[in-house]
Design a protein around this motif. Structure first.
Motif, PDB file in Angstrom:
ATOM      1  N   ALA A 116       0.792  -1.014  -0.518  1.00  8.24           N
ATOM      2  CA  ALA A 116       0.175   0.138   0.356  1.00  8.24           C
ATOM      3  C   ALA A 116       0.931   0.973   0.005  1.00  8.24           C
ATOM      4  O   ALA A 116       1.319   1.645   1.042  1.00  8.24           O
ATOM      5  N   ASN A 117       0.876   1.997  -0.980  1.00  3.71           N
ATOM      6  CA  ASN A 117       1.895   3.282  -1.318  1.00  3.71           C
ATOM      7  C   ASN A 117       2.101   4.830  -1.059  1.00  3.71           C
ATOM      8  O   ASN A 117       0.449   4.436  -1.574  1.00  3.71           O
ATOM      9  N   ILE A 118       1.537   5.268  -0.851  1.00  2.00           N
ATOM     10  CA  ILE A 118       1.156   6.973  -0.118  1.00  2.00           C
ATOM     11  C   ILE A 118       2.653   8.053  -0.935  1.00  2.00           C
ATOM     12  O   ILE A 118       3.483   7.804  -0.308  1.00  2.00           O
ATOM     13  N   ILE A 119       2.260   7.957  -1.720  1.00  3.14           N
ATOM     14  CA  ILE A 119       2.587   9.085  -2.610  1.00  3.14           C
ATOM     15  C   ILE A 119       2.374  10.511  -2.777  1.00  3.14           C
ATOM     16  O   ILE A 119       1.161  10.803  -2.977  1.00  3.14           O
ATOM     17  N   ASN A 120       3.058  11.877  -2.595  1.00  4.88           N
ATOM     18  CA  ASN A 120       2.530  12.783  -2.375  1.00  4.88           C
ATOM     19  C   ASN A 120       1.735  13.241  -1.760  1.00  4.88           C
ATOM     20  O   ASN A 120      -0.111  14.100  -2.160  1.00  4.88           O
ATOM     21  N   ALA A 121       2.248  13.213  -0.736  1.00  6.89           N
ATOM     22  CA  ALA A 121       0.592  13.867   0.656  1.00  6.89           C
ATOM     23  C   ALA A 121       1.014  14.513   1.712  1.00  6.89           C
ATOM     24  O   ALA A 121       2.708  14.809   2.114  1.00  6.89           O
ATOM     25  N   TYR A 122       0.286  15.402   2.245  1.00  9.28           N
ATOM     26  CA  TYR A 122       0.236  16.262   3.582  1.00  9.28           C
ATOM     27  C   TYR A 122      -0.463  16.125   4.663  1.00  9.28           C
ATOM     28  O   TYR A 122      -1.463  15.537   4.444  1.00  9.28           O
ATOM     29  N   ASN A 123      -0.295  16.176   5.848  1.00  9.42           N
ATOM     30  CA  ASN A 123      -1.041  16.199   6.842  1.00  9.42           C
ATOM     31  C   ASN A 123      -0.617  17.567   7.611  1.00  9.42           C
ATOM     32  O   ASN A 123       0.317  17.701   8.326  1.00  9.42           O
ATOM     33  N   THR A 124      -1.765  18.686   8.267  1.00  8.75           N
ATOM     34  CA  THR A 124      -1.542  19.892   8.826  1.00  8.75           C
ATOM     35  C   THR A 124      -2.739  19.610  10.647  1.00  8.75           C
ATOM     36  O   THR A 124      -2.394  20.081  10.863  1.00  8.75           O
ATOM     37  N   GLY A 125      -3.029  18.321  10.096  1.00 11.88           N
ATOM     38  CA  GLY A 125      -4.027  18.301  11.815  1.00 11.88           C
ATOM     39  C   GLY A 125      -3.323  18.301  11.913  1.00 11.88           C
ATOM     40  O   GLY A 125      -2.384  17.180  12.225  1.00 11.88           O
ATOM     41  N   SER A 126      -4.312  18.099  13.788  1.00  7.80           N
ATOM     42  CA  SER A 126      -3.609  17.235  15.191  1.00  7.80           C
ATOM     43  C   SER A 126      -4.149  16.052  14.736  1.00  7.80           C
ATOM     44  O   SER A 126      -5.029  15.383  14.737  1.00  7.80           O
ATOM     45  N   VAL A 127      -2.837  14.839  15.469  1.00  5.16           N
ATOM     46  CA  VAL A 127      -3.271  13.649  15.057  1.00  5.16           C
ATOM     47  C   VAL A 127      -3.251  13.412  17.026  1.00  5.16           C
ATOM     48  O   VAL A 127      -2.065  13.848  17.290  1.00  5.16           O
ATOM     49  N   SER A 128      -3.935  12.752  18.136  1.00  4.21           N
ATOM     50  CA  SER A 128      -4.200  12.116  19.207  1.00  4.21           C
ATOM     51  C   SER A 128      -4.401  10.578  19.547  1.00  4.21           C
ATOM     52  O   SER A 128      -5.427  10.524  18.656  1.00  4.21           O
ATOM     53  N   GLY A 129      -3.544   9.731  19.954  1.00  3.39           N
ATOM     54  CA  GLY A 129      -4.486   8.045  20.577  1.00  3.39           C
ATOM     55  C   GLY A 129      -3.623   7.794  21.309  1.00  3.39           C
ATOM     56  O   GLY A 129      -2.533   8.874  22.195  1.00  3.39           O
ATOM     57  N   SER A 130      -2.958   6.885  21.122  1.00  2.00           N
ATOM     58  CA  SER A 130      -2.419   5.629  22.577  1.00  2.00           C
ATOM     59  C   SER A 130      -0.995   5.670  21.715  1.00  2.00           C
ATOM     60  O   SER A 130       0.314   5.934  21.793  1.00  2.00           O
ATOM     61  N   SER A 131      -0.863   4.431  20.626  1.00  2.92           N
ATOM     62  CA  SER A 131       0.025   3.716  19.989  1.00  2.92           C
ATOM     63  C   SER A 131       0.302   3.821  18.827  1.00  2.92           C
ATOM     64  O   SER A 131      -1.262   3.131  18.339  1.00  2.92           O
ATOM     65  N   TYR A 132       1.253   3.855  18.462  1.00  3.44           N
ATOM     66  CA  TYR A 132       1.179   3.408  16.401  1.00  3.44           C
ATOM     67  C   TYR A 132       0.421   4.894  15.901  1.00  3.44           C
ATOM     68  O   TYR A 132      -0.519   4.432  15.107  1.00  3.44           O
ATOM     69  N   VAL A 133       1.249   6.086  16.483  1.00  2.00           N
ATOM     70  CA  VAL A 133       0.564   7.280  15.755  1.00  2.00           C
ATOM     71  C   VAL A 133       1.679   7.727  15.099  1.00  2.00           C
ATOM     72  O   VAL A 133       2.731   8.342  15.660  1.00  2.00           O
ATOM     73  N   GLY A 134       1.068   8.609  14.192  1.00  3.74           N
ATOM     74  CA  GLY A 134       2.061   8.821  12.899  1.00  3.74           C
ATOM     75  C   GLY A 134       1.024  10.151  12.208  1.00  3.74           C
ATOM     76  O   GLY A 134      -0.344  10.202  12.430  1.00  3.74           O
ATOM     77  N   GLY A 135       2.423  11.136  11.829  1.00 10.12           N
ATOM     78  CA  GLY A 135       1.490  12.422  10.869  1.00 10.12           C
ATOM     79  C   GLY A 135       0.400  11.760  10.021  1.00 10.12           C
ATOM     80  O   GLY A 135      -0.346  12.764   9.125  1.00 10.12           O
ATOM     81  N   LEU A 136       2.055  11.406   9.403  1.00 13.09           N
ATOM     82  CA  LEU A 136       1.155  10.235   8.358  1.00 13.09           C
ATOM     83  C   LEU A 136       0.293   8.868   8.173  1.00 13.09           C
ATOM     84  O   LEU A 136      -1.204   9.196   7.158  1.00 13.09           O
ATOM     85  N   VAL A 137       0.828   8.150   9.087  1.00 21.24           N
ATOM     86  CA  VAL A 137       0.371   6.984   9.143  1.00 21.24           C
ATOM     87  C   VAL A 137       0.967   6.373  10.412  1.00 21.24           C
ATOM     88  O   VAL A 137       2.229   6.608  10.885  1.00 21.24           O
ATOM     89  N   GLY A 138      -0.434   5.770  10.449  1.00 20.92           N
ATOM     90  CA  GLY A 138       0.509   4.898  12.072  1.00 20.92           C
ATOM     91  C   GLY A 138       1.457   4.011  12.411  1.00 20.92           C
ATOM     92  O   GLY A 138       2.018   3.757  13.022  1.00 20.92           O
ATOM     93  N   MET A 139       0.606   2.656  11.312  1.00 14.73           N
ATOM     94  CA  MET A 139       1.606   2.141  11.161  1.00 14.73           C
ATOM     95  C   MET A 139       2.265   1.676   9.456  1.00 14.73           C
ATOM     96  O   MET A 139       1.230   1.233   8.949  1.00 14.73           O
ATOM     97  N   SER A 140       2.748   0.833   9.258  1.00 12.72           N
ATOM     98  CA  SER A 140       2.936   1.236   8.091  1.00 12.72           C
ATOM     99  C   SER A 140       4.074  -0.230   7.795  1.00 12.72           C
ATOM    100  O   SER A 140       5.556  -0.332   8.165  1.00 12.72           O
ATOM    101  N   THR A 141       4.003  -1.130   6.824  1.00 11.20           N
ATOM    102  CA  THR A 141       4.615  -1.702   7.011  1.00 11.20           C
ATOM    103  C   THR A 141       4.509  -3.472   5.728  1.00 11.20           C
ATOM    104  O   THR A 141       2.957  -3.248   5.731  1.00 11.20           O
ATOM    105  N   SER A 142       4.679  -4.940   5.729  1.00  7.94           N
ATOM    106  CA  SER A 142       4.799  -5.162   4.789  1.00  7.94           C
ATOM    107  C   SER A 142       5.376  -4.621   3.267  1.00  7.94           C
ATOM    108  O   SER A 142       3.683  -4.756   2.378  1.00  7.94           O
ATOM    109  N   ILE A 143       6.135  -4.466   3.033  1.00  6.72           N
ATOM    110  CA  ILE A 143       6.151  -3.732   1.626  1.00  6.72           C
ATOM    111  C   ILE A 143       5.989  -3.163   1.348  1.00  6.72           C
ATOM    112  O   ILE A 143       5.014  -2.920   0.058  1.00  6.72           O
ATOM    113  N   THR A 144       5.655  -1.484   2.091  1.00  7.59           N
ATOM    114  CA  THR A 144       5.164  -0.250   1.733  1.00  7.59           C
ATOM    115  C   THR A 144       5.837   0.706   1.577  1.00  7.59           C
ATOM    116  O   THR A 144       6.858   0.669   2.123  1.00  7.59           O
ATOM    117  N   THR A 145       5.643   1.630   0.619  1.00  4.25           N
ATOM    118  CA  THR A 145       5.864   3.000   0.112  1.00  4.25           C
ATOM    119  C   THR A 145       5.534   4.287   1.091  1.00  4.25           C
ATOM    120  O   THR A 145       4.383   4.221   0.464  1.00  4.25           O
TER     121      THR A 145
END
Length: 372
Positions: free
Chosen positions: A173-202
């Motif tokens: 699952a590829n994410i290309i040319n993206a941005y985030n300016t909003g606030s993100v809140s959680g417990s674990s696996y928290v990211g500006g673009l992606v919380g968890m990226s795995t298994s041959i992703t870009t």
């Protein structure tokens, strides 16, 4: 199919949720417990849409509202036409009924030749919340998915796998040319673009400027956890990042052949209780690599909280002191605003001229103060 109104978009969501495919049964494919909707079908948005009148049901589900398992994926191709979707609101709660939340809930391709996609759309003035797999654009992108030219400016909140763009991206699952300016809140696996990226992703050509906060582990300015051949490149973060353990300006934790390259962190405040680093909180595997990165940060921070892999060719200014790690900086250029070298792949961040950085540093076996 043209998405010309809010009703059109809501109807697309309704057909998948209720297992009532539009356009005939040829637009639906079932394999075991998995049902793929609109594979090889294209949708095109024709104007800005405002969903604030709806209690939004994300497009593509893994559970119904009462928590019943129902794997009905959006497997088509959605082109936002460069328009926006505003007013995306999902309810807070715990458990499966509140998981897989976003404009899209669950998107999954059928094969390498029948990929699903979301492109050319921005989510604005929204509040996406829930429990697990929560993203401003999509809750989970899994198995042959392309997400390109997209952004989120709305608020995102959840428990685990929470991010501005996708709660999780996995299995090509590829994410290309993206941005985030909003606030993100959680417990674990928290990211500006992606919380968890795995298994041959870009994840490439992307950035975050939003506030990223987690109360638990694996919190990153761009990705919370990058695992198993995940590639994060040509990205930068300028947002504040806070968490408990494994907290990084780019990635919270990198493991199992993850590669983090050509990354920048500027003027970000990064805080946590353990394993806190400028680029990565914990480089947890001998096969994980962080390379060609630069940073300007407040405080006396190290490039990583802990490192069991490879970290090389990185430069950073921490608390006003310049440091470097590595010997080959041929892939860097000079940013003329403050004479800080940055990877050429981040050229959109400023104007440069080329200069041989090896003439500007001393030899080193580990990170060393940079003698300008």
């Amino acid at each position: 199919y043209l998405i010309q109104s809010e009703t059109d978009l809501a109807f697309l969501s309704w057909t998948i949720y209720n297992d009532q495919v539009y356009g005939g049964e040829e637009n639906k494919y079932t394999s075991g417990i998995n049902t793929y909707f609109y594979s090889d079908v294209c949708f095109k948005q024709t104007k800005n849409l405002d969903l604030s009148a709806y209690y939004w049901q994300p497009i593509g589900i893994s559970y119904t509202r009462d928590g019943t398992s129902a794997d009905r994926y959006f497997s088509g191709n959605y082109d936002g036409g460069g328009y926006t979707v505003s007013g995306v609101f999902t309810p807070a709660g715990s458990g499966d009924a509140y998981s897989y939340q976003g404009l899209f809930g669950f998107i999954r391709g059928r094969s390498s030749t029948q990929r699903a996609s979301i492109a050319n759309v921005g989510v604005i003035d929204s509040f996406v919340q829930g429990y697990d797999y929560i993203g401003g654009v999509v809750g989970e992108a899994w198995f042959y998915v392309d997400i390109t030219n997209i952004y989120n400016t709305g608020r995102v909140s959840g428990e685990e796998n929470v991010a501005g763009i996708a709660g999780e991206s996995s299995f090509s699952a590829n994410i290309i040319n993206a941005y985030n300016t909003g606030s993100v809140s959680g417990s674990s696996y928290v990211g500006g673009l992606v919380g968890m990226s795995t298994s041959i992703t870009t994840i490439t050509n992307a950035y975050n400027t939003g506030l990223i906060s987690g109360t638990g582990n694996y919190v990153g300015g761009v990705v919370g956890y990058a695992d198993y051949n995940a590639t994060v490149s040509n990205v930068y973060n300028t947002g504040i990042v806070s968490g408990s353990s494994d907290v990084g300006g780019v990635v919270g934790r990198a493991s199992d052949s993850a590669t983090i390259s050509n990354c920048g962190v500027e003027c970000a405040v990064i805080t946590g209780t353990s394993n806190v680093g400028i680029f990565v909180g914990q480089n947890a595997s001998s096969s994980a690599t962080i390379e060609n990165c630069y940073a300007i940060v407040d405080g006396d921070l190290s490039p990583y909280g802990s490192n069991f892999g490879t970290v090389t060719n990185c430069l950073w200014i921490a608390g006003g002191v310049k440091y470097y790690l590595g010997t080959d900086f041929s892939g860097f250029a000079w940013l003329n605003t403050d004479s800080c070298p940055i990877p050429k792949g981040l050229s959109w961040m400023g104007q440069f001229w080329t200069e041989d950085i090896t003439s500007q540093i001393t030899s080193s076996s580990d990170w060393t103060k940079w003698v300008a």
